[in-house]
Enzyme design. Structure first.
Site, PDB file in Angstrom:
ATOM      1  N   PRO A 166       0.843  -1.193   0.000  1.00 51.11           N
ATOM      2  CA  PRO A 166       0.000   0.000   0.000  1.00 51.11           C
ATOM      3  C   PRO A 166       0.879   1.245   0.000  1.00 51.11           C
ATOM      4  CG  PRO A 166       0.033  -1.000   2.194  1.00 51.11           C
ATOM      5  CD  PRO A 166       0.802  -1.917   1.283  1.00 51.11           C
ATOM      6  N   CYS A 185       2.683   3.045   9.544  1.00 49.63           N
ATOM      7  CA  CYS A 185       2.898   4.339   8.915  1.00 49.63           C
ATOM      8  C   CYS A 185       3.339   5.366   9.949  1.00 49.63           C
ATOM      9  CB  CYS A 185       1.595   4.765   8.263  1.00 49.63           C
ATOM     10  SG  CYS A 185       1.700   6.332   7.473  1.00 49.63           S
TER      11      CYS A 185
HETATM   12  C1  LIG Z   1       4.941   6.898  -1.404  1.00 50.43           C
HETATM   13  C2  LIG Z   1       4.740   5.864  -0.321  1.00 50.43           C
HETATM   14  C3  LIG Z   1       3.542   5.825   0.358  1.00 50.43           C
HETATM   15  C4  LIG Z   1       3.319   4.848   1.353  1.00 50.43           C
HETATM   16  N1  LIG Z   1       2.092   4.757   1.938  1.00 50.43           N
HETATM   17  C5  LIG Z   1       1.824   3.723   2.781  1.00 50.43           C
HETATM   18  C6  LIG Z   1       0.505   3.466   3.252  1.00 50.43           C
HETATM   19  O1  LIG Z   1      -0.461   4.156   2.907  1.00 50.43           O
HETATM   20  N2  LIG Z   1       0.329   2.418   4.116  1.00 50.43           N
HETATM   21  C7  LIG Z   1       1.370   1.610   4.517  1.00 50.43           C
HETATM   22  O2  LIG Z   1       1.166   0.666   5.274  1.00 50.43           O
HETATM   23  N3  LIG Z   1       2.614   1.831   4.060  1.00 50.43           N
HETATM   24  C8  LIG Z   1       2.849   2.835   3.190  1.00 50.43           C
HETATM   25  N4  LIG Z   1       4.103   2.977   2.668  1.00 50.43           N
HETATM   26  C9  LIG Z   1       5.171   2.021   3.047  1.00 50.43           C
HETATM   27  C10 LIG Z   1       5.190   0.843   2.063  1.00 50.43           C
HETATM   28  O3  LIG Z   1       3.960   0.134   2.117  1.00 50.43           O
HETATM   29  C11 LIG Z   1       6.338  -0.108   2.400  1.00 50.43           C
HETATM   30  O4  LIG Z   1       6.152  -0.633   3.692  1.00 50.43           O
HETATM   31  C12 LIG Z   1       7.705   0.594   2.351  1.00 50.43           C
HETATM   32  O5  LIG Z   1       7.826   1.409   1.200  1.00 50.43           O
HETATM   33  C13 LIG Z   1       8.841  -0.437   2.387  1.00 50.43           C
HETATM   34  O6  LIG Z   1       8.773  -1.301   1.297  1.00 50.43           O
HETATM   35  P1  LIG Z   1       9.730  -1.105  -0.018  1.00 50.43           P
HETATM   36  O7  LIG Z   1      11.126  -0.963   0.487  1.00 50.43           O
HETATM   37  O8  LIG Z   1       9.521  -2.332  -0.844  1.00 50.43           O
HETATM   38  O9  LIG Z   1       9.274   0.164  -0.695  1.00 50.43           O
HETATM   39  C14 LIG Z   1       4.337   3.937   1.680  1.00 50.43           C
HETATM   40  C15 LIG Z   1       5.552   3.996   0.989  1.00 50.43           C
HETATM   41  C16 LIG Z   1       5.759   4.938  -0.016  1.00 50.43           C
HETATM   42  C17 LIG Z   1       7.067   4.952  -0.781  1.00 50.43           C
END
Ligand SMILES: Cc1cc2nc3c(=O)[nH]c(=O)nc-3n(C[C@H](O)[C@H](O)[C@H](O)COP(=O)(O)O)c2cc1C
Length: 334
Positions: free
Chosen positions: A19, A102
């Protein structure tokens, strides 16, 4: 005994797109679904308050083609969350997920998101209230801890407490959130990743379905986690920025299914979605901003990005611009 639907969603969660607020909106999900028929997709976080008091159609509508798709909720009031789940039930999401990860200020001030890692009993109350209203599985996305918590101590207690309330599927972002002094963006990069702790949780609680998230950027890395015994892998930024490599490769690599479409087929498959959006009065860039990474690493990728980012926001921009951008990049690939 799990029902068939729940089993299918759990299978889809072998690879999930995280998400991401402002990113994984319905247009993004429509595009990701074109690339992978199998991966589990998540909405952006929607607060329980917004569903209770806001424009429900705008917050919850999605396209049937997006299935399997999970709705992520934010909140910390059991009654509000239960009310939001009751309303959202009519939309037919395949899973309801609670955000306990978050770190943004806005979220902290409402006492939800990552700060709930400090309040497992409250999270248990929240999920119990959600489960009572939900026709589909309720899951939790969490961190390994916050601030000066000791993850080796708090994470097991958190999982046990929340599991006792009925949640048996978790996605763990394998780093702490530091609630003071780091921006949400820094909180996605600076606290160190602790994958071994997540793997240890799977060994300690083999009956829980655990997905790992954070810093996973290739399908090879995802496969390694599955081989370690984790039940699923969630990918966020890499899937957004390089959607073709991650998602068009996923069905064959992760799910043992058919390969995804080639890039030209993906471009073509998005035309009807774009056409419908334009007809409904939407702008081209609301869809294409999520597609800028489609040609990541390919010749012509820069021109594709430039044509769409400069042109698609202009009033009246339509499929002719989209087709022209695609034609120039596909001609270079030929
Ligand atoms: C632009 C952006 C918005 C995000 N919004 C949410 C969110 O609404 N809910 C959530 O649980 N995590 C949110 N996250 C965190 C991601 O879900 C994820 O946990 C985090 O980016 C780590 O994973 P990755 O390294 O694969 O990006 C967001 C991340 C990004 C980059």
């Amino acid at each position: 005994m799990k029902n068939v639907e729940e089993t299918m969603v759990r299978q889809a969660s072998r690879l999930a797109v995280a998400p991401m607020m402002d990113w994984t909106d319905r247009h993004c999900r429509a595009f990701h679904r074109v690339l992978s028929r199998r991966a589990l997709l998540y909405t952006e976080m929607v607060t329980a308050q917004a569903i209770l008091h806001g424009d429900r159609a705008r917050l919850l509508d999605y396209d049937a083609a997006e299935h399997p798709v999970a709705l992520q909720l934010g909140g910390s009031d059991p009654a509000d969350l239960a009310g939001a789940v009751r309303i959202a039930a009519d939309w037919g999401y395949d899973e309801i997920n609670l955000n306990v990860g978050c770190p943004s200020d806005r979220v902290q001030s409402g006492c939800f998101g990552a700060v709930l890692m400090e309040r497992p009993a409250l999270v248990a109350e929240c999920v119990a209230a959600m489960i009572a209203e939900s026709p589909v599985e309720v899951t939790v996305k969490c961190r390994i801890g916050v601030d000066d918590q000791v993850p080796e101590e708090v994470l097991p207690r958190f999982l046990e407490t929340v599991a006792a309330a009925g949640v048996t599927r978790f996605t763990i972002h394998a780093r702490k959130a530091w609630l003071q002094g780091l921006s949400p963006k820094e909180n996605r990069d600076i606290p160190p990743l602790d994958y071994p702790l997540v793997a240890a949780m799977k060994r300690a609680y083999p009956h829980l379905h655990l997905s790992v998230n954070g810093g996973i950027a290739t399908l090879g890395a995802a496969q390694d986690f599955l081989a370690l015994g984790l039940d699923g892998v969630m990918i966020g930024r890499a899937a957004y920025h390089d959607p073709y490599t991650i998602l068009a490769g996923a069905d064959a690599t992760i799910f043992g299914g058919d390969p995804g479409p080639d890039r030209a087929a993906a471009v073509a498959a998005m035309r009807p979605h774009i056409a419908r959006h334009l007809e409904a009065g939407g702008r081209l860039n609301q869809v294409t901003r999520h597609m800028l990474g489609l040609f990541h690493g390919q010749p012509g990728a820069r021109a594709w990005r430039r044509m769409l980012s400069e042109g698609a926001a202009k009033p009246g921009a339509g499929l002719d611009l989209y087709d022209a951008a695609a034609a120039q990049v596909l001609a270079r690939a030929a």
